[in-house]
Design a protein around this motif. Structure first.
Motif: not given
Length: 188
Positions: A59, A61, A64-65, A182, A185
């Protein structure tokens, strides 16, 4: 999937503690079986950590988090996974709200003429526990966190109070970093 892995990790850690406690209290006849169980539990817990790593790789995303969270000293893979799974609001709330949600915001204990001490209460226990374990190396290796801790200790605050203040500072920083991530993004 990540939340399920985090839950399993916590379950295995709890069982490992139970087996270690049994080993201390039981007679020597049972130690062989307890050692076998400990070995199996430790192996499975490592497999869960490996599955967490694979889940992040699958995943982008989430990966990256997790990288944003791990950019703060003291936060490793497991703590990042605990935060991602247990605190999806990270980056969406203001600093007071996120500190209260985690349970590291000091709450006044006052009513009428009674004046009590400020204490932390409520919040998400498993997230707070993970943050507690992350704060210890952060104090040791992050000069900013060490300065916060030392400043409070110099003022005469107990060690646990200073440690909770570091935890609060960490979650506020992580919240801000996640909010900034965020925002970038959404811009792209």
């Amino acid at each position: 999937k990540l939340a399920d892995l985090v839950m399993r990790y916590k379950q295995l850690s709890h069982m490992i503690v139970q087996e270690k406690n049994r080993k201390e209290k039981n007679n020597k006849i049972l130690n062989g079986w307890i050692d076998q169980m400990l070995e199996a539990l430790l192996q499975q817990r490592q497999e869960v950590v490996d599955a967490m790593r694979e889940c992040l790789k699958a995943e982008p995303v989430l990966a990256h988090k997790a990288a944003v969270l791990m950019s703060l000293k003291g936060i490793g893979l497991r703590t990042a996974c605990f935060l991602l799974a247990g605190l999806p609001e990270l980056g969406l709330l203001d600093k007071g709200q996120i500190a209260k949600l985690v349970g590291v915001a000091p709450i006044n204990r006052e009513s009428g003429l009674m004046r009590g001490r400020r204490m932390i209460a409520g919040g998400r226990q498993h997230v707070r526990d993970a943050l507690y374990l992350a704060a210890l190396p952060a104090i040791r290796f992050d000069p900013n966190m060490k300065a916060v801790f030392d400043r409070l200790k110099a003022k005469g605050k107990p060690g646990k109070v200073a440690l909770v203040a570091v935890m609060r500072k960490m979650i506020i920083i992580l919240n801000a970093r996640m909010r900034d991530y965020q925002a970038t993004v959404l811009d792209h």
